[in-house]
Design an enzyme around this catalytic site. Sequence first.
Site, PDB file in Angstrom:
ATOM      1  N   GLY A  75       0.751   1.467 -10.842  1.00 26.49           N
ATOM      2  CA  GLY A  75       0.759   2.896 -10.139  1.00 26.49           C
ATOM      3  C   GLY A  75       1.017   3.923 -11.074  1.00 26.49           C
ATOM      4  O   GLY A  75       0.390   5.014 -10.846  1.00 26.49           O
ATOM      5  N   GLN A 183       3.887   3.703  -2.045  1.00 26.10           N
ATOM      6  CA  GLN A 183       4.689   3.477  -1.002  1.00 26.10           C
ATOM      7  C   GLN A 183       4.079   3.278   0.179  1.00 26.10           C
ATOM      8  O   GLN A 183       4.702   2.622   1.205  1.00 26.10           O
ATOM      9  CB  GLN A 183       5.792   4.531  -1.298  1.00 26.10           C
ATOM     10  CG  GLN A 183       6.719   4.606  -2.303  1.00 26.10           C
ATOM     11  CD  GLN A 183       7.538   3.382  -2.136  1.00 26.10           C
ATOM     12  OE1 GLN A 183       8.005   2.544  -1.348  1.00 26.10           O
ATOM     13  NE2 GLN A 183       8.164   2.946  -3.452  1.00 26.10           N
ATOM     14  N   SER A 203      -0.019   0.085  -6.100  1.00 26.17           N
ATOM     15  CA  SER A 203       0.353  -0.608  -7.085  1.00 26.17           C
ATOM     16  C   SER A 203       0.966  -2.080  -6.434  1.00 26.17           C
ATOM     17  O   SER A 203       1.333  -2.077  -5.271  1.00 26.17           O
ATOM     18  CB  SER A 203       1.726  -0.087  -7.555  1.00 26.17           C
ATOM     19  OG  SER A 203       2.514  -0.922  -8.460  1.00 26.17           O
ATOM     20  N   GLY A 204       0.462  -3.178  -7.122  1.00 22.14           N
ATOM     21  CA  GLY A 204       0.666  -4.468  -6.460  1.00 22.14           C
ATOM     22  C   GLY A 204       2.040  -4.812  -6.065  1.00 22.14           C
ATOM     23  O   GLY A 204       2.234  -5.448  -5.124  1.00 22.14           O
ATOM     24  N   HIS A 205       2.964  -4.496  -7.105  1.00 20.73           N
ATOM     25  CA  HIS A 205       4.361  -5.019  -6.840  1.00 20.73           C
ATOM     26  C   HIS A 205       5.152  -4.465  -5.701  1.00 20.73           C
ATOM     27  O   HIS A 205       6.254  -4.836  -5.409  1.00 20.73           O
ATOM     28  CB  HIS A 205       5.061  -5.039  -8.003  1.00 20.73           C
ATOM     29  CG  HIS A 205       5.627  -3.686  -8.720  1.00 20.73           C
ATOM     30  ND1 HIS A 205       6.890  -3.438  -8.330  1.00 20.73           N
ATOM     31  CD2 HIS A 205       5.075  -2.670  -9.243  1.00 20.73           C
ATOM     32  CE1 HIS A 205       6.989  -2.034  -9.043  1.00 20.73           C
ATOM     33  NE2 HIS A 205       5.983  -1.770  -9.730  1.00 20.73           N
ATOM     34  N   THR A 241      -9.695  -5.963 -21.350  1.00 20.38           N
ATOM     35  CA  THR A 241     -10.113  -7.445 -20.566  1.00 20.38           C
ATOM     36  C   THR A 241      -9.212  -7.370 -19.168  1.00 20.38           C
ATOM     37  O   THR A 241      -7.998  -7.117 -19.227  1.00 20.38           O
ATOM     38  CB  THR A 241      -9.621  -8.606 -21.312  1.00 20.38           C
ATOM     39  OG1 THR A 241     -10.166  -8.488 -22.585  1.00 20.38           O
ATOM     40  CG2 THR A 241     -10.006  -9.637 -20.726  1.00 20.38           C
ATOM     41  N   CYS A 328      15.514   6.228 -11.654  1.00 20.23           N
ATOM     42  CA  CYS A 328      16.128   6.557 -12.575  1.00 20.23           C
ATOM     43  C   CYS A 328      17.535   6.628 -12.736  1.00 20.23           C
ATOM     44  O   CYS A 328      18.509   6.893 -13.655  1.00 20.23           O
ATOM     45  CB  CYS A 328      15.913   7.775 -13.564  1.00 20.23           C
ATOM     46  SG  CYS A 328      14.009   7.736 -13.885  1.00 20.23           S
TER      47      CYS A 328
HETATM   48  C1  LIG Z   1       6.868   2.577  -7.709  1.00 26.22           C
HETATM   49  C2  LIG Z   1       6.035   3.873  -7.768  1.00 26.22           C
HETATM   50  C3  LIG Z   1       5.271   4.128  -8.705  1.00 26.22           C
HETATM   51  C4  LIG Z   1       5.024   3.399 -10.154  1.00 26.22           C
HETATM   52  O1  LIG Z   1       4.132   2.376 -10.021  1.00 26.22           O
HETATM   53  P1  LIG Z   1       4.149   0.923 -10.940  1.00 26.22           P
HETATM   54  O2  LIG Z   1       3.309   0.097 -10.507  1.00 26.22           O
HETATM   55  O3  LIG Z   1       5.721   0.768 -10.899  1.00 26.22           O
HETATM   56  O4  LIG Z   1       3.788   1.732 -12.127  1.00 26.22           O
HETATM   57  C5  LIG Z   1       4.398   5.333  -8.606  1.00 26.22           C
HETATM   58  N1  LIG Z   1       4.639   6.141  -7.430  1.00 26.22           N
HETATM   59  C6  LIG Z   1       5.660   5.856  -6.346  1.00 26.22           C
HETATM   60  C7  LIG Z   1       5.601   6.597  -5.346  1.00 26.22           C
HETATM   61  C8  LIG Z   1       6.251   4.506  -6.517  1.00 26.22           C
HETATM   62  O5  LIG Z   1       7.058   4.216  -5.801  1.00 26.22           O
END
Ligand SMILES: *Cc1c(COP(=O)(O)O)cnc(C)c1O
Length: 395
Positions: A75, A183, A203-205, A241, A328
């Site tokens: 993300g 989100q 973002s995948g996680h 890559t 944070c």
């Molecule tokens: C977690 C998050 C990100 C960052 O994504 P990462 O894959 O951890 O770099 C950006 N924006 C929002 C709203 C998020 O919750």
Amino acid sequence: MNTEKRLVYMDHAATTATRQDVAEAMVPYMTGTFGNPSSLYDLAKVSREAVEKAREQVAVAIGAEPKQIYFTSGGTESDNWAVKGIAFARKAKGNHIITTVIEHHAISHTCEWLEKQGFSVTCLPVDRFGMVDPADVENAITDETILITVMMANNEVGTIEPIAEIGAIARKHSVLFHTDAVQAVGHIPVDVGAQNIDLLSLSGHKFHGPKGTGALYIGPGVRLDPLMHGGAQERGRRAGTENVPGIVGMGLALSLAVADMAENAKRVTTLRDRLTEGMLAIPNTYLNGHPDKRLPNNVNVVFEFIEGESILLLLNRWGIAASTGSACSSKSLEPSHVLIACGLPHDVVHGSLRLTLGEETTAEDVDYVIGAVKDVVQHLRDMSPLTPPELRSQS
Ligand SMILES: *Cc1c(COP(=O)(O)O)cnc(C)c1O
């Protein structure tokens, strides 16, 4: 104190576990078919096809075409690429960017950096529910405006923003519109066409895929500078890559999340409401974010007279993983910029707790957390000099 200690993960907005089936689907692309997708032999073709299958899975999930999906490292990279890439590609047209006070740092710190490079940034306020007013967006547009970036759903308070309306305004004024949907994707319906979105970060996680994977949707005709310079991967727009196992895992995780989305959202919303009710039964406690235009899994509350960090440390003793809301907060004692933007006074903003549920959360987990939070809040209030006598334990 606690007799039946267990482990309850209530921090799904920070990250989620990679699904077992997803992790297993990734393994062959690290070991057996490890070829570099750019190579010419058959081994590479397997990797290439796997990447293209994942591109299709991601595209379908957000109503896009596969060729509009570009894989990134997450993300943060997608957000940086969208905002810096558009800023530098369009700087001859203008230097003005519109954003909001509640963005993730991946957007807000990028905008601050661009200000140092000579761009001008308008940071729109939100109401007490964390909601952006589309009329404010329209009023902020000038002849110099080249980009509007507003997140789809807030990571701290869970508020879902009026993205389709903001996108329509952007289109009417021929300004590009980016949304940080990290989100939202995999959790609530997303459609780049219906929502008038030009660029979208995911973002995948955050949906049970692997960490370090992400994508940027780039709509038709949108030109932006690359962030990564190097090889010709991703049609020459994002060098490096491809993270083949990560891409495979993210694609599968997203297709599974979308397949079960409606059912999961319904179940999680019921648990969320039960948890919210339990929190608000504690005196002098208030809900942050919007009462119903919010993510199915987000509960964010403030407790008067105590500090969020102390709550987290004591909840950890109960085996509960939670957050104060701002990512944070564990590393800095700065109060949440989102809660301040919602108008919370400085003396209560420190007492926040964010609990984000997941598909594996049970009603027993929720009841356990309600019991633990009640105990912890009372314990801390008994120790706090700020607590009025009527809220102290009778002893
Ligand atoms: C977690 C998050 C990100 C960052 O994504 P990462 O894959 O951890 O770099 C950006 N924006 C929002 C709203 C998020 O919750």
